[in-house]
Design a protein around this motif. Structure first.
Motif, PDB file in Angstrom:
ATOM      1  N   UNK A  41       0.833  -1.216   0.253  1.00 56.83           N
ATOM      2  CA  UNK A  41      -0.016   0.145  -0.011  1.00 56.83           C
ATOM      3  C   UNK A  41       1.019   1.131  -0.043  1.00 56.83           C
ATOM      4  N   UNK A  42       0.534   2.275  -0.830  1.00 55.70           N
ATOM      5  CA  UNK A  42       1.413   3.517  -0.961  1.00 55.70           C
ATOM      6  C   UNK A  42       0.256   4.574  -0.881  1.00 55.70           C
ATOM      7  N   UNK A  43       0.793   5.777  -0.484  1.00 52.67           N
ATOM      8  CA  UNK A  43      -0.282   6.860  -0.412  1.00 52.67           C
ATOM      9  C   UNK A  43       0.480   7.973  -1.446  1.00 52.67           C
ATOM     10  N   UNK A  44      -0.057   8.448  -2.198  1.00 51.35           N
ATOM     11  CA  UNK A  44       0.165   9.476  -3.109  1.00 51.35           C
ATOM     12  C   UNK A  44      -0.924  10.728  -3.076  1.00 51.35           C
ATOM     13  N   UNK A  45      -0.517  12.059  -3.012  1.00 54.00           N
ATOM     14  CA  UNK A  45      -1.299  13.232  -2.983  1.00 54.00           C
ATOM     15  C   UNK A  45      -2.323  13.208  -4.081  1.00 54.00           C
ATOM     16  N   UNK A  46      -3.461  13.645  -4.247  1.00 57.36           N
ATOM     17  CA  UNK A  46      -4.378  13.662  -5.332  1.00 57.36           C
ATOM     18  C   UNK A  46      -4.089  14.645  -6.300  1.00 57.36           C
ATOM     19  N   UNK A  47      -3.534  14.328  -7.250  1.00 59.01           N
ATOM     20  CA  UNK A  47      -3.084  15.289  -8.239  1.00 59.01           C
ATOM     21  C   UNK A  47      -3.580  14.694  -9.534  1.00 59.01           C
ATOM     22  N   UNK A  57      -5.557  11.127   5.282  1.00 60.95           N
ATOM     23  CA  UNK A  57      -4.115  11.276   6.170  1.00 60.95           C
ATOM     24  C   UNK A  57      -3.399  10.047   5.251  1.00 60.95           C
ATOM     25  N   UNK A  58      -2.164  10.514   5.057  1.00 57.28           N
ATOM     26  CA  UNK A  58      -1.066   9.364   4.568  1.00 57.28           C
ATOM     27  C   UNK A  58      -0.425   8.892   5.663  1.00 57.28           C
ATOM     28  N   UNK A  59      -0.387   7.452   5.889  1.00 56.65           N
ATOM     29  CA  UNK A  59       0.434   6.812   6.712  1.00 56.65           C
ATOM     30  C   UNK A  59       1.687   6.453   6.168  1.00 56.65           C
ATOM     31  N   UNK A  60       2.673   6.591   7.193  1.00 60.33           N
ATOM     32  CA  UNK A  60       3.848   6.145   6.861  1.00 60.33           C
ATOM     33  C   UNK A  60       4.211   4.812   6.676  1.00 60.33           C
ATOM     34  N   UNK A  61       5.367   4.213   6.313  1.00 61.98           N
ATOM     35  CA  UNK A  61       5.577   2.836   6.577  1.00 61.98           C
ATOM     36  C   UNK A  61       5.753   2.306   7.807  1.00 61.98           C
ATOM     37  N   UNK A  62       5.982   2.956   8.767  1.00 60.81           N
ATOM     38  CA  UNK A  62       6.236   2.830  10.063  1.00 60.81           C
ATOM     39  C   UNK A  62       4.742   2.670  10.821  1.00 60.81           C
TER      40      UNK A  62
END
Lengths: 95, 308
Positions: A38-44, A65-70
């Motif tokens: 799972x990755x988080x990217x801004x909505x663009x 919110x974007x969660x980090x890997x940690x």
């Protein structure tokens, strides 16, 4: 650039084995190197276009919110189910 | 109140509530409606699937007695599922973080004394979510090396799904249904051009944003492939006491794996010698109703002094 307020939460559900190189290139650009990552990217518009290129392989959700890997790793950790009540050699309270 | 909560969390190393930055996220994952716990977590969203009718603890005697487990009672009677952090049971100097009061259902009130009166008890304790069927006197060889403990340390196992004796079993409420991703669930939609179902299409359900309380039953708020929460349902740890002593560490015989390719003379040897922690279960006891009531009273006074 302002801090993005919305993020795409993208999870790779299907592998790109056997698909054209371009498709796996898009997944690599998104950071999806293995299934169920799972990755988080801004909505663009850029990211939206990338997701559209691999839309059959991924699950996408828009989140705040974007969660980090940690943080994601912490969510995967189960509760230990125990705690140390008394260390070896300690005296019992009250005795 | 929340800041006080978090200070206690920092003081108490044993508390496994997710850290501050995760609280809103994990609050969204709540699948049980909490009555008294709402103040602890900023947003507590109840999952419509897991209605309050899930009886926290149901007693199931193996023989068909007339007083079988009661039908699911209302939310007022249910003890909350332990998704709250385990509170320290030992007499530590750190005050116990406030927990929701333990509410027992009618069947538990009726049958817990009977369970307690029976001699020997067994427990299904979960260590790192893996179940172990234990009773007092058992020697457990864990399939891993437990870090941070030495031989002689006394552990308190506080996650249990079953607690029973010969004739009675105290079970935790049924585990919440596995959350399905929105990708696998679709709802039939009317074709907007024709207006009837002759041309059918399936669309993904309206995605609920993180703050929305309207949730589609059975669906995860996000796609959660490997989340650890809610895989098992646990009993409230105020109902029992389970202690184990760390006996030591055992190692397997040395294993050598030879790695080589065909038509290649070079052979690589990889050695393995895993270690495993041995525990001995000292005590498995069921708390009586009187003891549970007595435990509740000091908690209430701590909460009062905290609020003052």
């Amino acid at each position: 650039m302002s801090t993005p307020t919305r993020f795409f939460r993208i999870t790779l559900l299907r592998s790109a084995i056997g698909l054209p190189t371009r498709t796996s290139g898009v997944l690599k650009a998104l950071g999806l190197h293995r299934r169920l990552k799972t990755v988080y990217h801004p909505v663009t518009q850029d990211v939206a276009g990338q997701v559209f290129a691999v839309k059959e392989l991924v699950d996408v959700q828009e989140v705040d919110r974007a969660l980090s890997d940690k943080e994601m790793k912490q969510l995967r950790q189960p509760d230990s189910g125990f705690y140390v009540e008394r260390r070896a050699g300690e005296r019992v309270m009250g005795s | 109140m929340l800041s006080r909560h978090l200070k206690r969390a920092c003081l108490d190393a044993r508390w496994t509530l997710p850290p501050t930055f995760l609280l809103p996220f994990t609050a969204n994952l709540t699948t049980v409606s909490h009555s008294a716990e709402a103040s602890d977590i900023p947003e507590v969203l109840s999952h419509p699937v897991l209605k309050p009718s899930y009886d926290k603890s149901t007693k199931i005697p193996p023989r068909k007695l007339q007083r079988s487990s009661q039908p699911p009672s209302s939310s007022a009677d249910d003890a909350p599922v332990v998704s709250s952090p385990p509170s320290p049971q030992s007499s530590a100097a750190i005050p116990r973080p406030p927990r929701s009061p333990l509410v027992l259902s009618d069947s538990v009130r009726e049958l817990l004394p009977l369970l307690q009166a029976q001699g020997s008890h067994y427990i299904t304790a979960h260590i790192y979510d893996r179940p172990y069927l234990l009773t007092a006197g058992d020697t457990v060889r864990l399939p891993f090396l437990m870090h941070g403990v030495r031989p002689g340390d006394v552990l308190r196992l506080d996650k249990a799904s079953n607690l029973g004796s010969r004739d009675y079993t105290l079970k935790a409420a049924a585990a919440p249904p596995s959350l399905r991703s929105a990708t696998t669930a679709t709802t039939p939609a009317l074709d907007p051009t024709t207006g009837h179902l002759s041309s059918e299409s399936h669309v993904m359900p309206e995605p609920a944003n993180a703050d929305s309380r309207a949730r589609i039953p059975g669906q995860a708020p996000h796609f959660i492939p490997h989340i650890a929460k809610f895989k098992h349902a646990y009993l409230d740890d105020r109902l029992f006491v389970c202690r184990a002593v760390v006996m030591g560490v055992e190692a397997e015989p040395m294993r050598i794996k030879e790695k080589t390719k065909r038509r290649n003379r070079r052979v690589k040897k990889v050695k393995s010698k895993h270690r495993f922690t041995i525990l001995r279960i000292k005590e498995v006891t069921v708390r009586g109703l009187a003891e549970i009531e007595r435990q509740r009273a000091p908690t209430a006074s701590v909460e009062k002094s905290a609020k003052l």
